[in-house]
Design a protein around this motif. Sequence first.
Motif, short mmCIF file in Angstrom:
data_model
loop_
_atom_site.label_atom_id
_atom_site.label_comp_id
_atom_site.label_asym_id
_atom_site.label_seq_id
_atom_site.Cartn_x
_atom_site.Cartn_y
_atom_site.Cartn_z
N VAL A 267 0.80 -1.47 -0.20
CA VAL A 267 -0.19 -0.28 0.25
C VAL A 267 0.94 1.26 -0.17
CG1 VAL A 267 -2.24 -1.19 1.23
CG2 VAL A 267 0.01 -0.07 2.47
N CYS A 268 0.29 2.59 -0.30
CA CYS A 268 1.23 3.53 -0.71
C CYS A 268 0.14 4.93 -0.03
CB CYS A 268 1.85 3.59 -2.25
SG CYS A 268 2.46 5.42 -2.50
N ASP A 269 0.51 5.71 0.33
CA ASP A 269 0.41 7.07 1.03
C ASP A 269 1.30 8.38 1.23
OD1 ASP A 269 -3.36 8.22 1.87
OD2 ASP A 269 -1.52 9.37 2.38
N ILE A 270 1.30 9.12 0.58
CA ILE A 270 2.07 9.80 0.65
C ILE A 270 2.53 10.38 1.71
CG2 ILE A 270 2.83 11.37 -1.58
CD1 ILE A 270 0.43 12.94 -0.74
N ASP A 271 1.39 10.19 3.12
CA ASP A 271 0.93 10.88 4.05
C ASP A 271 1.95 9.54 5.20
OD1 ASP A 271 0.21 10.70 7.45
OD2 ASP A 271 -1.09 11.81 7.01
N GLU A 272 3.54 9.58 5.54
CA GLU A 272 4.08 8.24 6.32
C GLU A 272 3.24 7.65 7.13
OE1 GLU A 272 8.19 8.20 6.37
OE2 GLU A 272 8.27 6.92 7.71
N ALA A 273 2.29 8.24 8.24
CA ALA A 273 1.83 7.77 9.40
C ALA A 273 0.66 7.15 9.20
CB ALA A 273 1.27 9.21 10.34
N LYS A 274 0.52 7.65 8.44
CA LYS A 274 -0.82 7.29 7.73
C LYS A 274 -0.88 6.06 6.87
CE LYS A 274 -4.71 9.17 5.83
NZ LYS A 274 -5.63 10.51 5.19
N VAL A 275 0.21 5.33 6.32
CA VAL A 275 0.42 4.23 5.56
C VAL A 275 0.71 3.21 6.20
CG1 VAL A 275 2.46 5.15 4.59
CG2 VAL A 275 0.99 3.46 3.70
N LYS A 276 1.42 3.45 7.64
CA LYS A 276 2.02 2.43 8.33
C LYS A 276 1.53 1.45 8.84
CE LYS A 276 6.16 3.34 11.32
NZ LYS A 276 7.22 3.26 12.19
N ALA A 277 0.25 2.93 9.32
CA ALA A 277 -0.77 2.17 10.41
C ALA A 277 -2.01 1.41 9.66
CB ALA A 277 -1.64 3.45 11.26
N TYR A 278 -2.01 1.81 8.26
CA TYR A 278 -2.51 1.42 7.20
C TYR A 278 -2.25 -0.09 6.74
CZ TYR A 278 -5.85 1.19 3.41
OH TYR A 278 -6.87 0.79 2.56
N ALA A 279 -0.99 -0.30 6.67
CA ALA A 279 -0.39 -1.92 6.96
C ALA A 279 -0.28 -2.73 7.49
CB ALA A 279 1.20 -1.17 6.02
N GLU A 280 -0.29 -1.80 9.04
CA GLU A 280 -0.17 -3.09 10.40
C GLU A 280 -2.02 -3.11 10.85
OE1 GLU A 280 1.46 -0.77 13.98
OE2 GLU A 280 3.04 -0.24 12.43
N ARG A 281 -2.88 -2.31 10.78
CA ARG A 281 -4.16 -3.00 10.41
C ARG A 281 -4.43 -3.26 9.80
NH1 ARG A 281 -8.91 1.10 10.33
NH2 ARG A 281 -11.13 -0.38 9.49
N TYR A 282 -4.41 -3.45 8.52
CA TYR A 282 -4.52 -5.03 7.60
C TYR A 282 -3.86 -6.31 6.84
CZ TYR A 282 -8.85 -1.71 6.72
OH TYR A 282 -9.93 -0.88 6.69
N ASN A 283 -2.45 -5.61 7.96
CA ASN A 283 -1.50 -6.95 7.90
C ASN A 283 -0.58 -6.89 5.92
OD1 ASN A 283 -1.03 -8.53 10.28
ND2 ASN A 283 -3.08 -9.46 9.97
N VAL A 284 -1.25 -5.90 5.55
CA VAL A 284 0.08 -5.88 4.93
C VAL A 284 0.94 -5.48 4.49
CG1 VAL A 284 0.23 -4.23 2.31
CG2 VAL A 284 -2.34 -4.38 3.91
N PRO A 285 2.29 -6.43 3.80
CA PRO A 285 3.26 -6.88 4.47
C PRO A 285 4.66 -5.76 3.80
CG PRO A 285 2.87 -8.07 2.54
CD PRO A 285 1.82 -7.42 3.12
N ARG A 286 4.09 -4.87 2.61
CA ARG A 286 4.90 -3.74 3.00
C ARG A 286 4.17 -2.25 2.04
NH1 ARG A 286 7.07 -8.28 0.61
NH2 ARG A 286 5.26 -7.65 -1.12
N TRP A 287 4.69 -1.28 2.82
CA TRP A 287 4.10 0.17 2.33
C TRP A 287 5.03 1.23 2.22
CZ3 TRP A 287 6.38 4.38 5.14
CH2 TRP A 287 7.13 3.18 6.29
N TYR A 288 4.63 1.99 1.37
CA TYR A 288 5.40 2.85 0.42
C TYR A 288 5.09 3.90 0.79
CZ TYR A 288 7.37 -0.75 -1.70
OH TYR A 288 8.09 -2.44 -2.18
N THR A 289 5.47 5.26 1.02
CA THR A 289 4.46 6.46 0.30
C THR A 289 5.58 7.42 -0.99
OG1 THR A 289 7.38 7.53 1.06
CG2 THR A 289 5.36 7.62 2.77
N ASP A 290 6.07 6.24 -1.85
CA ASP A 290 6.26 6.42 -3.47
C ASP A 290 5.36 5.92 -4.39
OD1 ASP A 290 6.98 7.63 -5.63
OD2 ASP A 290 9.06 8.41 -5.02
#
Length: 353
Positions: free
Chosen positions: A35-58
Amino acid sequence: MSEKIKVGIIGCGGISHSHMAGYKALPDRVDVAAVCDIDEAKVKAYAERYNVPRWYTDAREMLANETLDAVSVCTWNSAHCPMTVLALEAGVNVLCEKPMAMNQEEAQLMLDTAKRCGKLLQIGFVRRFGNDAEIVKKFIDAGDMGDLYYAKATYLRRNGCPGGWFGDKAYSGGGPLIDLGVHVMDLVRYLGGCPNPISAYGVTFNNLGNDRAAGEKGYVSTSVGKYEHNVEDMASAMIRFDNGLVLSVEASFNLNIKSDTGTIELFGTKSGAKLDPGIQFFTDMNGMFVDITPSGNTALSFNGLFEREIAHYVDCVQNGIPCRAPAEDGVMLMKMIDAIYASAECGHEVVIG
Ligand SMILES: NC(=O)c1ccc[n+]([C@@H]2O[C@H](COP(=O)([O-])OP(=O)(O)OC[C@H]3O[C@@H](n4cnc5c(N)ncnc54)[C@H](O)[C@@H]3O)[C@@H](O)[C@H]2O)c1
């Protein structure tokens, strides 16, 4: 294709949760890989919530590092075109949220890119997957409404700008017309057999501003930031199509109205329909004017709505079935929206080429 597809989500705000729910409902067919979002805190929390293995800001980095089959583009409107083009050029299929783009020019570029790259571009016209749309379409396809020649559609909120970027033209491209009107304009056009728009007359009003009244706002953006509020409060338009259908549409974020309303009326040579939001049909039988109300709850239900849209997208990607909400229709909607805004600006009807 029988193996699971790998999916990514670009933009992890409010509506992305509905996309995620749709993908998570298909555990045997889909892996949400990143998953990806330019907002780092948001994408990190989102990946954790849904158990997504990798997150990006770009998104560029995500597309380079991952081997994705498909993405959902759920960013604010001004990023729809650049993110979609990026993904398509990386060889990835795209489901892009509505409105397709900021304007027709961007939408056309997205469509051209999808064609050039041989990838699917579906637009998030979720109302096409509604239980109500399905019922009305059955009546239309069976010939029970005759030829549709006039339609009225409203999507009116009394204090319902979602705030943030939704009110800032530089991010949204416009106000309630491009945000809410697009849903009902597309639904009417879809039910009317996807005719080509030929002209539009539109007016927009910017009298009330935002947050003029206290109380429940309904849907709100999850993005925090500094934004202008410079979009219209309300828009009204009349659109003419090449099959004789004429649509009158009204959409508002702010309006002095008793309560929020959303009604669609369709008038055909054999019968009329009203989605209020439950469906009624009106016709003439044996010299009597009759009201036919299908039994059961026919009002649009959000339960399962996005799941149906996402399941269809996955089916298109996996099995190559024809897309029910293709990019060509997104371009048509942007043509209509551009013409309405242009008409509001110049004060007369605008021909759509
Ligand atoms: N189909 C529907 O019924 C429906 C409902 C609501 C919103 N939407 C559409 O969904 C889109 C998103 O709306 P929302 O309410 O979720 O907004 P939101 O403000 O809650 O979230 C948007 C997110 O996109 C992120 N973003 C912006 N540019 C980005 C980029 N280049 N790369 C990665 N992330 C980026 C933002 O940081 C933010 O987190 C809009 O186009 C909106 O019109 C559709």
